[in-house]
Design a protein around this motif. Structure first.
Motif, mmCIF file in Angstrom:
data_model
loop_
_atom_site.group_PDB
_atom_site.id
_atom_site.type_symbol
_atom_site.label_atom_id
_atom_site.label_comp_id
_atom_site.label_asym_id
_atom_site.label_seq_id
_atom_site.Cartn_x
_atom_site.Cartn_y
_atom_site.Cartn_z
ATOM 1 N N THR A 1 0.856 -1.183 0.000
ATOM 2 C CA THR A 1 0.000 0.000 0.000
ATOM 3 C C THR A 1 0.892 1.233 0.000
ATOM 4 O O THR A 1 2.120 1.155 -0.050
ATOM 5 N N ASN A 2 0.246 2.395 0.078
ATOM 6 C CA ASN A 2 0.983 3.649 0.060
ATOM 7 C C ASN A 2 1.856 3.805 1.299
ATOM 8 O O ASN A 2 1.603 3.222 2.349
ATOM 9 N N ILE A 3 2.872 4.634 1.158
ATOM 10 C CA ILE A 3 3.780 4.973 2.253
ATOM 11 C C ILE A 3 3.419 6.362 2.756
ATOM 12 O O ILE A 3 3.297 7.309 1.964
ATOM 13 N N MET A 4 3.265 6.491 4.054
ATOM 14 C CA MET A 4 2.918 7.779 4.649
ATOM 15 C C MET A 4 3.988 8.206 5.647
ATOM 16 O O MET A 4 4.370 7.422 6.517
ATOM 17 N N ALA A 5 4.442 9.435 5.498
ATOM 18 C CA ALA A 5 5.443 10.001 6.408
ATOM 19 C C ALA A 5 4.895 11.311 6.954
ATOM 20 O O ALA A 5 4.508 12.204 6.185
ATOM 21 N N THR A 6 4.842 11.415 8.277
ATOM 22 C CA THR A 6 4.298 12.617 8.908
ATOM 23 C C THR A 6 5.355 13.284 9.776
ATOM 24 O O THR A 6 6.223 12.622 10.354
ATOM 25 N N ASN A 7 5.287 14.593 9.870
ATOM 26 C CA ASN A 7 6.232 15.386 10.652
ATOM 27 C C ASN A 7 5.453 16.479 11.374
ATOM 28 O O ASN A 7 4.742 17.269 10.722
ATOM 29 N N THR A 8 5.568 16.527 12.693
ATOM 30 C CA THR A 8 4.820 17.490 13.492
ATOM 31 C C THR A 8 5.773 18.271 14.386
ATOM 32 O O THR A 8 6.588 17.676 15.093
ATOM 33 N N ASP A 9 5.667 19.592 14.354
ATOM 34 C CA ASP A 9 6.406 20.482 15.254
ATOM 35 C C ASP A 9 5.399 21.242 16.108
ATOM 36 O O ASP A 9 4.439 21.822 15.573
ATOM 37 N N THR A 10 5.621 21.244 17.415
ATOM 38 C CA THR A 10 4.673 21.855 18.345
ATOM 39 C C THR A 10 5.381 22.885 19.217
ATOM 40 O O THR A 10 6.402 22.589 19.831
ATOM 41 N N ARG A 11 4.806 24.076 19.249
ATOM 42 C CA ARG A 11 5.292 25.133 20.148
ATOM 43 C C ARG A 11 4.204 25.427 21.169
ATOM 44 O O ARG A 11 3.036 25.602 20.817
ATOM 45 N N THR A 12 4.592 25.476 22.442
ATOM 46 C CA THR A 12 3.645 25.726 23.526
ATOM 47 C C THR A 12 4.026 26.999 24.252
ATOM 48 O O THR A 12 5.144 27.125 24.749
ATOM 49 N N ASN A 13 3.094 27.929 24.288
ATOM 50 C CA ASN A 13 3.299 29.185 25.015
ATOM 51 C C ASN A 13 2.663 29.071 26.392
ATOM 52 O O ASN A 13 1.484 28.741 26.523
ATOM 53 N N ASN A 14 3.456 29.335 27.438
ATOM 54 C CA ASN A 14 3.019 29.136 28.821
ATOM 55 C C ASN A 14 2.850 30.463 29.557
ATOM 56 O O ASN A 14 3.647 31.388 29.390
ATOM 57 N N ASN A 15 1.828 30.498 30.380
ATOM 58 C CA ASN A 15 1.624 31.603 31.323
ATOM 59 C C ASN A 15 0.979 30.995 32.568
ATOM 60 O O ASN A 15 -0.212 31.124 32.803
ATOM 61 N N ASN A 16 1.810 30.329 33.386
ATOM 62 C CA ASN A 16 1.319 29.483 34.475
ATOM 63 C C ASN A 16 1.704 30.067 35.832
ATOM 64 O O ASN A 16 2.795 30.618 35.997
ATOM 65 N N PHE A 17 0.812 29.884 36.802
ATOM 66 C CA PHE A 17 1.041 30.378 38.160
ATOM 67 C C PHE A 17 0.833 29.242 39.153
ATOM 68 O O PHE A 17 -0.025 28.371 38.962
ATOM 69 N N ASN A 18 1.609 29.260 40.237
ATOM 70 C CA ASN A 18 1.369 28.332 41.342
ATOM 71 C C ASN A 18 1.493 29.073 42.661
ATOM 72 O O ASN A 18 2.334 29.968 42.812
ATOM 73 N N TYR A 19 0.639 28.710 43.599
ATOM 74 C CA TYR A 19 0.601 29.330 44.923
ATOM 75 C C TYR A 19 0.557 28.214 45.967
ATOM 76 O O TYR A 19 -0.055 27.179 45.758
ATOM 77 N N GLN A 20 1.176 28.480 47.097
ATOM 78 C CA GLN A 20 1.127 27.509 48.187
ATOM 79 C C GLN A 20 1.236 28.244 49.521
ATOM 80 O O GLN A 20 2.073 29.128 49.696
ATOM 81 N N LEU A 21 0.382 27.867 50.443
ATOM 82 C CA LEU A 21 0.400 28.424 51.797
ATOM 83 C C LEU A 21 0.361 27.270 52.779
ATOM 84 O O LEU A 21 -0.511 26.401 52.706
ATOM 85 N N ASN A 22 1.308 27.269 53.690
ATOM 86 C CA ASN A 22 1.443 26.172 54.655
ATOM 87 C C ASN A 22 1.496 26.757 56.069
ATOM 88 O O ASN A 22 2.239 27.709 56.332
ATOM 89 N N THR A 23 0.700 26.178 56.977
ATOM 90 C CA THR A 23 0.680 26.609 58.370
ATOM 91 C C THR A 23 0.874 25.400 59.265
ATOM 92 O O THR A 23 0.182 24.395 59.114
ATOM 93 N N GLU A 24 1.812 25.491 60.203
ATOM 94 C CA GLU A 24 2.061 24.421 61.162
ATOM 95 C C GLU A 24 1.932 24.995 62.572
ATOM 96 O O GLU A 24 2.474 26.056 62.860
#
Length: 712
Positions: free
Chosen positions: A206-229
């Motif tokens: 059957t036919n031959i298939m060749a695929t090529n994928t390039d992915t760019r990811t733009n991030n704008n992420n935040f994390n918060y943490q509060l700890n009390t003992e």
């Protein structure tokens, strides 16, 4: 399930204790620094302790993932995935307690946790019955204890650069009084990452298939943490932790698909695809930990609530490259909500000159998933695609209990335990498959025998039985595309697997070795199915009959000169799993080895340089074989301003060789090759600054000495 802090066993037959009264002058005493030298790797009963603080082997490490690359038996992939003993995805603990996180949040935490904050890492590849049945391996990160009172803080910034730029910034603030301790952490990740994917598929004649994928990811992420003992007393503590992690990403994928005839001489078609996606993920978590000791008995209670909410929209266009004609256009809208509720209690004490512990745990998980496809019709309007749209509801109820007993006989320590876990699950794909229910009980014994020839020479034998429940992505029957004609889909009928493993470990001074052998029944895997009508290649999930495995892991240091030190981690693995496929069963013995070498150079003027090299031989499974993977990393570190300012420069994958490739074994069925390039090559600059000091020192002196003696 018992997450109390265990001090190192004292191997000496007698212990001498002296008490002295010291009158301190807080007006003159400004700072106390306790220093010591411990080997990088130590074996203690059922765990390997990796000492990070004060060890030159980890000085140039940029973050926790950098540290983990150098741990015997532990591998870190280019995407940041952890693999223990060549086959186990370990669970990460923080200070002896599990911290429920989504995979994205955990990767962000390890990526942004500075190596300076870690005192040691404990590795358990045969957890006892006291731990959850799905914990086949545990990585326990112990952070540096802060015994000072008053304000302290640190600011860490990381700049990563390859074709694009990514930045991580983290602020840590702590305030401590004699009874209360507050910790606040704020982090932000911004910028771009890249990755690549290539695939080649050719069904006979059957036919031959060749695929090529390039992915760019733009991030704008935040994390918060509060700890009390809050410490009611030295034997009674209460801890509350609140966390939030928010992802805001734009993902841009460009794909080309080139199709030729079976002779690869005539072009049949050439298409391009543009996939623009927007992802929002909000994670919210609350953890409560309560510890109470009276006489020789300790009681702990731990509860956690984790809520993960995902929303993703995709815009996918497929175009004929030769005439720029639009071939297809569809949009997707994904909504996913996961809620995990957990509560557990543990109690321990002494009985018949031994130590006993018992506990119980309940957990309830719900997952709601809705995926909608809208396809552009000939009329020019988007219409719902009922063939690919679906809803999925998954519920999981777990109740568990365990009993452990430990007894010391001269130089021999024996720990035996039994755990029982009952699991009930229901999986409902609204438009595709009927409701699937599972209801089963697992009995999970464990045994650990440790013989100490001396304080620096030990032999350990451990047996454990664990289970692996299929995760949500393996069960979800939705299509997830990674190229226009390549996708994977879950299977709601997957069963849990059970693993029995025997491990023998030996350490003598700085040399450690470990060998294991075992069997896993009903392991879950993926296999390819090609559709000659649509030319689609789908990767489907199923259970295999069993998997035999074994491994040998060795770690040892070499001191060439006082300024040049080396450490070698060498691992060898074996597995054999019968794989039924297209009326045949493939049972191919597979062997592989990995080696990781770290060379550290102490240079003039306080500089530390590092060269790290990783290599893994070809791996695979019953259907696929792999190619070798390797990378070379460089690092340079220096501290300034009396160690308040720390700078690092790291260059990862110097020669851009880290690419994971899998090749289908039976080319007479289908010639299929997959290649993933995670974009590991990058230059990283890390700058961290710490400030603040103690206003009350007497307690710090005593506590620091106790910790130094106990080895934590």
């Amino acid at each position: 399930m018992a997450y109390r802090t265990l001090l190192s066993s004292l191997l000496a037959a007698t212990t001498l204790t002296a008490t002295a009264q010291i009158n301190t002058d807080t007006a003159h005493l400004q700072q106390v620094v306790v220093t010591g030298h411990r080997p990088a790797f130590q074996r203690q009963a059922d765990k390997l302790i990796v000492n990070i603080a004060g060890n030159s082997l980890f000085k140039s490490a940029s973050n926790a993932l950098d540290v983990m690359k150098k741990i015997p038996g532990l591998e870190v992939s280019g995407e940041g995935n952890l693999l223990l003993s060549g086959r186990i995805a370990p669970t990460v603990f923080i200070n002896g307690k599990p911290v429920p996180m989504s995979p994205e949040e955990l990767l962000n935490y390890l990526n942004t946790l500075p190596a300076d904050m870690i005192t040691s890492i404990e590795v358990m590849n045969t957890p006892s019955a006291q731990y959850d049945a799905t914990f086949k391996g545990i990585i326990n990160i112990r952070l540096k204890p802060d015994q000072t009172l008053g304000w302290k803080g640190s600011l860490t910034s990381r700049l990563q650069r390859n074709a694009y730029t990514l930045t991580d910034n983290n602020l840590l603030l702590t305030y401590k009084t004699p009874r209360l301790a507050y910790t606040a952490r704020l982090g932000h990740t911004g910028g771009n990452t890249i990755r690549g994917y290539k695939a080649y598929q050719h069904l006979f004649n059957t036919n031959i298939m060749a695929t090529n994928t390039d992915t760019r990811t733009n991030n704008n992420n935040f994390n918060y943490q509060l700890n009390t003992e809050y410490s009611f007393s030295t034997r009674h503590q209460l801890e509350l932790q609140l966390r939030a992690f928010r992802i805001n990403r734009d993902i841009f994928s460009e794909n080309t698909l080139r199709t030729t005839d079976s002779t690869a001489t005539h072009l049949v078609s050439h298409t391009s695809s543009h996939n623009n996606a927007h992802l929002q993920q909000n994670n919210y978590a609350a953890n409560l930990n309560h510890t109470l000791q009276w006489k020789q008995t300790q009681w702990t209670f731990f509860a956690s609530l984790l809520k993960i909410s995902n929303q993703q929209q995709e815009n996918i266009q497929n175009t004929n490259t030769r005439n720029n004609q639009l071939l297809s256009y569809w949009k997707t809208a994904l909504k996913n909500e996961v809620t995990i509720r957990t509560a557990q209690t543990d109690i321990s004490g002494r009985l018949l000159k031994g130590e006993w512990s018992a506990g119980a745990r309940i957990s309830f998980t719900t997952t709601h998933n809705n995926l909608r496809y809208d396809t552009l019709a000939i009329s020019g309007q988007f219409q719902p695609d009922s063939g690919r749209s679906n809803g999925f509801l998954y519920k999981e109820y777990i109740t568990a209990g365990y009993l452990n007993y430990k007894k010391q006989f001269s130089n021999i320590s024996i720990t035996a335990g039994l755990r029982a876990e009952h699991t009930y699950t229901s999986a409902d794909a609204f438009t595709k498959d009927p409701l699937t229910k599972r209801d089963y009980l697992n009995w999970l014994p464990s045994l650990n025998i440790n013989y100490a020839f001396s304080a620096s020479q030990q032999l350990n034998m451990a047996f454990t039985r664990r289970i692996t429940r299929p995760d949500f992505s393996q069960l979800n029957p939705f299509r997830f595309y990674f190229s226009p004609l390549n996708y994977w889909v879950g299977n709601p009928y997957l069963r849990s697997s059970a693993t029995s493993q025997l491990t023998l470990s030996w350490n003598q001074k700085r040399f450690t070795a470990s060998a294991h052998i075992g069997k896993e029944t009903d392991p879950a895997t993926r296999y390819p199915e090609y559709n000659p009508i649509t030319n689609e290649l789908a990767y489907l999930g199923r259970n295999l009959p069993y998997n035999h495995f074994a491994g040998l892991e060795i770690s040892f240091p070499i001191t060439v000169t006082p300024w040049w030190k080396m450490n070698y981690n060498i691992n060898g693995y074996y597995k054999k799993e019968p794989t039924p496929y297209h009326n045949a069963t493939y049972a191919i013995p597979i062997t592989a080895f990995t080696t990781a070498t770290t060379q550290v150079f102490t240079l003039p003027k306080g500089f530390t340089a590092e060269v790290y090299y990783y290599y893994t031989s070809p791996r695979g499974d019953g259907l696929y074989m792999g190619k070798p993977v390797s990378n070379l990393d460089l690092g340079l570190q220096k501290s300034w301003l009396k160690n308040k300012l720390n700078t690092r420069i790291n260059y990862y994958d110097l020669f851009n060789t880290y690419t994971v490739t899998r090749i289908f074994r039976e080319k007479s069925i289908i010639n299929n090759r997959l290649s993933h390039w995670p974009g590991v090559q990058q230059l990283v600059i890390t700058v961290s600054y710490s400030w603040g000091r103690s206003t009350y020192k007497a307690r710090q002196i005593r506590k620091a000495e106790e910790e130094n003696r106990a080895g934590i």
